[in-house]
Design a protein around this motif. Structure first.
Motif, PDB file in Angstrom:
ATOM      1  N   ARG A 324       0.737  -1.327   0.037  1.00  0.00           N
ATOM      2  CA  ARG A 324      -0.028   0.128  -0.073  1.00  0.00           C
ATOM      3  C   ARG A 324       1.008   1.154  -0.118  1.00  0.00           C
ATOM      4  O   ARG A 324       0.779   2.301  -0.880  1.00  0.00           O
ATOM      5  N   TYR A 325       1.760   1.155   0.995  1.00  0.00           N
ATOM      6  CA  TYR A 325       2.665   2.334   0.951  1.00  0.00           C
ATOM      7  C   TYR A 325       3.567   2.627  -0.374  1.00  0.00           C
ATOM      8  O   TYR A 325       3.334   3.916  -0.744  1.00  0.00           O
ATOM      9  N   ARG A 456      -2.241   8.513  13.689  1.00  0.00           N
ATOM     10  CA  ARG A 456      -3.755   8.866  13.162  1.00  0.00           C
ATOM     11  C   ARG A 456      -3.637   9.187  11.761  1.00  0.00           C
ATOM     12  O   ARG A 456      -4.527   8.887  11.194  1.00  0.00           O
ATOM     13  N   ALA A 457      -2.489   9.912  11.145  1.00  0.00           N
ATOM     14  CA  ALA A 457      -2.443  10.370   9.960  1.00  0.00           C
ATOM     15  C   ALA A 457      -2.313   9.248   8.987  1.00  0.00           C
ATOM     16  O   ALA A 457      -2.570   9.225   7.905  1.00  0.00           O
ATOM     17  N   ILE A 462      -1.843   3.511   5.756  1.00  0.00           N
ATOM     18  CA  ILE A 462      -1.688   2.163   6.169  1.00  0.00           C
ATOM     19  C   ILE A 462      -2.149   1.728   7.357  1.00  0.00           C
ATOM     20  O   ILE A 462      -1.758   1.779   8.427  1.00  0.00           O
ATOM     21  N   PRO A 463      -3.755   1.544   7.233  1.00  0.00           N
ATOM     22  CA  PRO A 463      -4.521   1.528   8.669  1.00  0.00           C
ATOM     23  C   PRO A 463      -4.015   0.434   9.646  1.00  0.00           C
ATOM     24  O   PRO A 463      -4.056   0.521  10.637  1.00  0.00           O
ATOM     25  N   ILE A 469       0.321   0.636  15.971  1.00  0.00           N
ATOM     26  CA  ILE A 469       1.201   1.526  16.717  1.00  0.00           C
ATOM     27  C   ILE A 469       0.451   1.763  17.953  1.00  0.00           C
ATOM     28  O   ILE A 469       1.005   1.843  19.062  1.00  0.00           O
ATOM     29  N   ARG A 470      -1.040   2.091  17.742  1.00  0.00           N
ATOM     30  CA  ARG A 470      -1.637   2.334  18.883  1.00  0.00           C
ATOM     31  C   ARG A 470      -2.081   1.290  19.927  1.00  0.00           C
ATOM     32  O   ARG A 470      -2.606   1.403  20.836  1.00  0.00           O
TER      33      ARG A 470
END
Ligand SMILES: [Zn+2]
Length: 494
Positions: A324-325, A456-457, A462-463, A469-470
């Motif tokens: 995706r990235y 969040r951004a 890349i959900p 991360i969260r």
């Protein structure tokens, strides 16, 4: 806020999905996720064009029945959407959906004032699914499909009076009421219109169509030209035939955008708007036209040349977010781009392993070591003013880029923030024994908050990584703590 409708084109299912279509789906996905994050109600449509003659030919070659063949390939497109986290909320299939058949026929009837019958002779390219004039030929072949024999067609067909809409279309496009992005693609269309629009055939005999496709209303021996039926999918999905509330909300009153490849710009920026004008239906607001992904030498990818890349192979080897990235950052959004494994792995190491992955690991490790940090983002004494100014500027810049379909630029901005954060760590050395505990927590609080905002951004690009991360870095508006985020993107050694 206006409801927001976005579509990809619907690809032919004569073969498996290729990375060019993955790029298009990713573009639509990012724009959808971004608009949803602004609070818009989004309808993201994709699907498959099952009714093309080339599907019939490929089915014949494979020895399968056409319906079975298109069903099999359509499944792979659905799988592509699922495996790459594409957030479409509808998937239409032109051979399966009753709403599509009824809608195509309703649109045909609504255009009846511009439809007439005439005897026609011409050369048909099945590759393009369109007739070719002598001007468009190169050594007696279609320019886009050299070596593939053109069909000589002589039959009585229905025609659409495209010539009726020349002036109207030109003024809509030149005034920007129908916006075509980028400008270069807009100019191609206005030049094409100025050369003079010719009426085009919108049906073929059932025999030539091998009885595959949607029947012309009231005409047993004629099948709709595949593009006439295919283009109507955009409104049919919204319930054009049944006067559905979605048609009202998203098409009549919404903001509407089509994302398409450069090879089918003409169909979306000329034929489709003309059909809608004829039927008295609102036009799309924007057609966003992307380029092609070529190999590292700029050569078109194809199975025969051996430089073809299968998106599922990439997925199995590297995982979805790196792919995706790469395509979002390096893909052919505004002009053609190149792809090679080497190029991909270089970008992966520099931007993901060293860039984002390394920054997340550094910050989370330092916070884990320190323990929970009190960080109230509304409390001025917590804030590093310079860092926050840079953070806010970046977030605003990204939003502005995404509103204007500049996906690579938005990613660039975000990675600028990561570089800023890295430099912040290097310059301030939050691990240093010379720091007071208060100063250390000030630095780590700001870095933690920054990493949280970065995650969040990242949600729109890349959900899965953003959630990862969260999962480790927790921030409730008042306190930050973290577990070490390891190996988000292990380095590739080649
Ligand atoms: Zn062709």
């Amino acid at each position: 806020m206006k409801a927001f409708f976005i579509s990809t084109s619907i690809p032919y299912v004569n073969a498996e999905p290729h990375i060019g279509f993955l790029l298009e789906a990713l573009e639509a996905d990012v724009i959808s996720r971004f608009r949803r994050s602004l609070g818009s109600e989004v309808y993201f449509l994709t699907g498959t064009d099952d009714n093309a003659l080339k599907n019939v030919q490929s089915a014949e070659k494979s020895g399968m029945k056409t319906q079975e063949f298109v069903d099999l390939n359509a499944k792979k497109f659905i799988e592509l959407m699922e495996k790459f986290d594409i957030s479409n909320n509808d998937f239409i299939r032109t051979s399966k959906d009753e709403r599509h058949k009824l809608g195509a026929q309703k649109l045909w009837n609504a255009c009846s004032a511009d439809i007439y019958k005439k005897k026609y002779e011409g050369l048909y390219c099945v590759g393009c699914e369109s007739f070719k004039t002598q001007k468009e030929l190169k050594d007696d072949f279609c320019e886009l499909h050299p070596g593939k024999p053109l069909q000589k067609v002589s039959e009585e067909n229905y025609f659409f009076k495209l010539s009726n809409y020349q002036e109207k279309l030109l003024s809509l496009i030149e005034s920007g009421k129908l916006r075509i992005i980028p400008d270069e693609k807009k100019n191609e269309i206005t030049q094409f219109i100025k050369m003079g629009l010719e009426d085009f055939s919108i049906s073929r005999s059932s025999i030539r169509a091998k009885n595959w496709g949607i029947k012309v209303p009231g005409s047993e021996d004629q099948i709709m030209y595949v593009w006439f039926d295919a283009l109507s999918n955009y409104i049919n999905a919204l319930g054009y035939a049944s006067d559905d509330l979605n048609f009202e909300r998203f098409w009549k009153n919404g903001y509407k955008i089509h994302i398409v490849g450069k090879d089918i710009n003409r169909f979306h920026s000329v034929y489709w708007p003309a059909m809608l004008l004829s039927a008295g239906i609102e036009l799309p607001d924007t057609v966003f036209v992307h380029g092609f992904i070529n190999d590292e030498n700029g050569q078109k990818m194809s199975k025969t040349l051996g430089n073809y890349v299968n998106p599922f192979d990439l997925l199995n080897k590297y995982g979805k977010d790196p792919i995706r990235y790469f395509f979002l950052k390096e893909g052919a959004h505004y002009s053609d781009s190149n792809f090679s494994i080497k190029l991909f792995e270089e970008k992966y190491n520099s931007d993901l392993a060293n860039g984002l992955g390394n920054f997340a690991a550094r910050v989370s490790t330092l916070i884990e070591k320190n323990g929970q940090i009190a960080f109230d983002k509304f409390n001025q004494k917590n804030l590093d003013i310079e860092l926050h100014a840079f953070l806010d500027k970046t977030i605003l810049e990204m939003a502005d880029y995404l509103l204007n379909f500049k996906i690579a630029e938005a990613i660039n901005s975000l990675w600028g923030l990561i570089s800023y954060g890295d430099a912040y760590v290097n310059n301030n050395k939050p691990w240093s024994k010379d720091l007071t505990q208060e100063r250390r927590e000030f630095l780590l609080g700001n870095l933690g908050f920054m990493l949280y905002e970065i995650s969040r951004a990242l949600d729109v690009f890349i959900p899965e990584t953003a959630s990862k991360i969260r999962d480790s870095l927790k921030f409730d508006g008042k306190n930050i703590f973290s577990k070490k985020i390891e190996n988000l993107f292990p380095k590739i050694n080649s």
